[in-house]
Scaffold this motif. Structure first.
Motif, PDB file in Angstrom:
ATOM      1  N   TYR A   1      51.357  16.274  34.566  1.00  0.00           N
ATOM      2  CA  TYR A   1      50.600  15.866  33.400  1.00  0.00           C
ATOM      3  C   TYR A   1      50.265  17.084  32.554  1.00  0.00           C
ATOM      4  O   TYR A   1      50.262  18.210  33.030  1.00  0.00           O
ATOM      5  CB  TYR A   1      49.326  15.121  33.815  1.00  0.00           C
ATOM      6  N   THR A   2      49.949  16.813  31.302  1.00  0.00           N
ATOM      7  CA  THR A   2      49.412  17.845  30.414  1.00  0.00           C
ATOM      8  C   THR A   2      48.291  17.225  29.603  1.00  0.00           C
ATOM      9  O   THR A   2      48.212  16.000  29.458  1.00  0.00           O
ATOM     10  CB  THR A   2      50.469  18.405  29.432  1.00  0.00           C
ATOM     11  N   THR A   3      47.422  18.079  29.095  1.00  0.00           N
ATOM     12  CA  THR A   3      46.424  17.654  28.115  1.00  0.00           C
ATOM     13  C   THR A   3      46.465  18.654  26.971  1.00  0.00           C
ATOM     14  O   THR A   3      46.962  19.771  27.135  1.00  0.00           O
ATOM     15  CB  THR A   3      44.984  17.606  28.694  1.00  0.00           C
ATOM     16  N   ALA A   4      45.925  18.245  25.840  1.00  0.00           N
ATOM     17  CA  ALA A   4      45.913  19.131  24.680  1.00  0.00           C
ATOM     18  C   ALA A   4      44.799  20.173  24.772  1.00  0.00           C
ATOM     19  O   ALA A   4      44.768  21.113  23.983  1.00  0.00           O
ATOM     20  CB  ALA A   4      45.755  18.311  23.400  1.00  0.00           C
ATOM     21  N   GLU A   5      43.896  20.006  25.737  1.00  0.00           N
ATOM     22  CA  GLU A   5      42.725  20.876  25.817  1.00  0.00           C
ATOM     23  C   GLU A   5      42.763  21.765  27.054  1.00  0.00           C
ATOM     24  O   GLU A   5      42.982  21.286  28.166  1.00  0.00           O
ATOM     25  CB  GLU A   5      41.446  20.038  25.826  1.00  0.00           C
ATOM     26  N   ALA A   6      42.529  23.047  26.851  1.00  0.00           N
ATOM     27  CA  ALA A   6      42.486  24.005  27.958  1.00  0.00           C
ATOM     28  C   ALA A   6      41.451  23.569  28.976  1.00  0.00           C
ATOM     29  O   ALA A   6      40.330  23.188  28.619  1.00  0.00           O
ATOM     30  CB  ALA A   6      42.153  25.397  27.427  1.00  0.00           C
ATOM     31  N   GLY A   7      41.827  23.600  30.239  1.00  0.00           N
ATOM     32  CA  GLY A   7      40.899  23.258  31.307  1.00  0.00           C
ATOM     33  C   GLY A   7      40.508  21.802  31.351  1.00  0.00           C
ATOM     34  O   GLY A   7      39.566  21.444  32.055  1.00  0.00           O
ATOM     35  N   ASN A   8      41.173  20.947  30.581  1.00  0.00           N
ATOM     36  CA  ASN A   8      40.820  19.526  30.480  1.00  0.00           C
ATOM     37  C   ASN A   8      39.362  19.353  30.035  1.00  0.00           C
ATOM     38  O   ASN A   8      38.647  18.478  30.519  1.00  0.00           O
ATOM     39  CB  ASN A   8      41.044  18.784  31.802  1.00  0.00           C
ATOM     40  N   VAL A   9      38.932  20.192  29.108  1.00  0.00           N
ATOM     41  CA  VAL A   9      37.570  20.129  28.578  1.00  0.00           C
ATOM     42  C   VAL A   9      37.638  19.567  27.160  1.00  0.00           C
ATOM     43  O   VAL A   9      38.211  20.190  26.267  1.00  0.00           O
ATOM     44  CB  VAL A   9      36.899  21.521  28.580  1.00  0.00           C
ATOM     45  N   PHE A  10      37.039  18.390  26.982  1.00  0.00           N
ATOM     46  CA  PHE A  10      37.070  17.676  25.710  1.00  0.00           C
ATOM     47  C   PHE A  10      35.675  17.702  25.092  1.00  0.00           C
ATOM     48  O   PHE A  10      34.677  17.560  25.791  1.00  0.00           O
ATOM     49  CB  PHE A  10      37.524  16.235  25.944  1.00  0.00           C
ATOM     50  N   VAL A  11      35.610  17.883  23.776  1.00  0.00           N
ATOM     51  CA  VAL A  11      34.340  18.063  23.078  1.00  0.00           C
ATOM     52  C   VAL A  11      34.161  16.967  22.034  1.00  0.00           C
ATOM     53  O   VAL A  11      35.092  16.616  21.306  1.00  0.00           O
ATOM     54  CB  VAL A  11      34.289  19.446  22.395  1.00  0.00           C
ATOM     55  N   GLY A  12      32.929  16.464  21.954  1.00  0.00           N
ATOM     56  CA  GLY A  12      32.585  15.506  20.897  1.00  0.00           C
ATOM     57  C   GLY A  12      33.453  14.266  20.923  1.00  0.00           C
ATOM     58  O   GLY A  12      33.547  13.588  21.938  1.00  0.00           O
ATOM     59  N   ASP A  13      34.102  13.986  19.802  1.00  0.00           N
ATOM     60  CA  ASP A  13      34.913  12.781  19.671  1.00  0.00           C
ATOM     61  C   ASP A  13      36.362  12.957  20.131  1.00  0.00           C
ATOM     62  O   ASP A  13      37.171  12.048  19.954  1.00  0.00           O
ATOM     63  CB  ASP A  13      34.919  12.312  18.207  1.00  0.00           C
ATOM     64  N   GLN A  14      36.698  14.102  20.691  1.00  0.00           N
ATOM     65  CA  GLN A  14      38.071  14.292  21.160  1.00  0.00           C
ATOM     66  C   GLN A  14      38.382  13.253  22.237  1.00  0.00           C
ATOM     67  O   GLN A  14      37.600  13.081  23.179  1.00  0.00           O
ATOM     68  CB  GLN A  14      38.267  15.675  21.764  1.00  0.00           C
ATOM     69  N   PRO A  15      39.518  12.560  22.118  1.00  0.00           N
ATOM     70  CA  PRO A  15      39.862  11.593  23.164  1.00  0.00           C
ATOM     71  C   PRO A  15      40.274  12.304  24.447  1.00  0.00           C
ATOM     72  O   PRO A  15      40.915  13.346  24.410  1.00  0.00           O
ATOM     73  CB  PRO A  15      41.038  10.821  22.556  1.00  0.00           C
ATOM     74  N   VAL A  16      39.874  11.725  25.571  1.00  0.00           N
ATOM     75  CA  VAL A  16      40.267  12.237  26.876  1.00  0.00           C
ATOM     76  C   VAL A  16      41.649  11.658  27.165  1.00  0.00           C
ATOM     77  O   VAL A  16      41.783  10.507  27.556  1.00  0.00           O
ATOM     78  CB  VAL A  16      39.256  11.833  27.961  1.00  0.00           C
ATOM     79  N   GLN A  17      42.686  12.456  26.913  1.00  0.00           N
ATOM     80  CA  GLN A  17      44.063  11.978  27.040  1.00  0.00           C
ATOM     81  C   GLN A  17      44.878  12.865  27.964  1.00  0.00           C
ATOM     82  O   GLN A  17      44.841  14.090  27.849  1.00  0.00           O
ATOM     83  CB  GLN A  17      44.749  11.934  25.678  1.00  0.00           C
TER      84      GLN A  17
END
Length: 167
Positions: free
Chosen positions: A1-17
């Motif tokens: 898997y990959t995510t767009a966010e380093a460390g799988n850390v999402f902020v505010g309205d960023q979708p957890v994808q």
């Protein structure tokens, strides 16, 4: 898997994808299910927080030798905090592959402080780091910035990636 966010850390309205790539290496057509199962926020040992389970799935079908790189699993996370997660693929009810990971959902970053912030960290960036990937500094700077630090002894984490190439 990959995510767009380093460390799988999402902020505010960023979708957890979480994005998955699946491939059929057999000579037969395959249908299966990609999944993201998560529990949180927290571990249950924090006060006034009761972790809950969540899950999202995506069905897929693959011809022999086919590959899909467009499976995106979006977690509907309402509460901020830390989550334990499992990302995997099932075919015929059997788990073919599963990865345990974590992710975090943080509050929107509305801090106004910059270099005058009392929150900083000692970070040598490339001086004391072992580079495994070219985007190492970008990822580290993003995590430091999301964590609330506005300066390091190595410079501003929000602009560090651009400066790194100049050294």
């Amino acid at each position: 898997y990959t995510t767009a966010e380093a460390g799988n850390v999402f902020v505010g309205d960023q979708p957890v994808q979480f994005k998955l790539v699946v491939a059929n290496r057999s000579a037969q057509p395959v249908s299966g299910k990609a999944y993201l199962r998560f529990r949180g926020p927290g571990t249950g040992q924090e006060g006034n927080v009761t972790p809950a389970d969540g899950a999202v799935t995506a069905d897929f079908e693959l011809a022999p030798g086919a590959k899909r790189d467009d499976l995106v699993l979006t977690a509907d996370v309402k509460l901020r905090g830390w989550y334990a997660a499992r990302v995997g693929v099932e075919v015929g009810g059997q788990v073919l592959q599963e990865r345990q990971t974590t992710f975090a959902k943080l509050a929107p970053d509305q801090r106004q402080a910059g270099a005058d912030s009392p929150y900083g960290v000692w970070c040598f960036w490339s001086g004391h780091a072992s580079y495994r990937t070219p985007e190492h500094v970008d990822k580290l700077a993003a995590l430091i910035h999301k964590g609330g630090w506005r300066w390091t002894y190595g410079g501003d984490p929000s602009g560090r990636a651009a400066k790194e190439g100049e050294e």
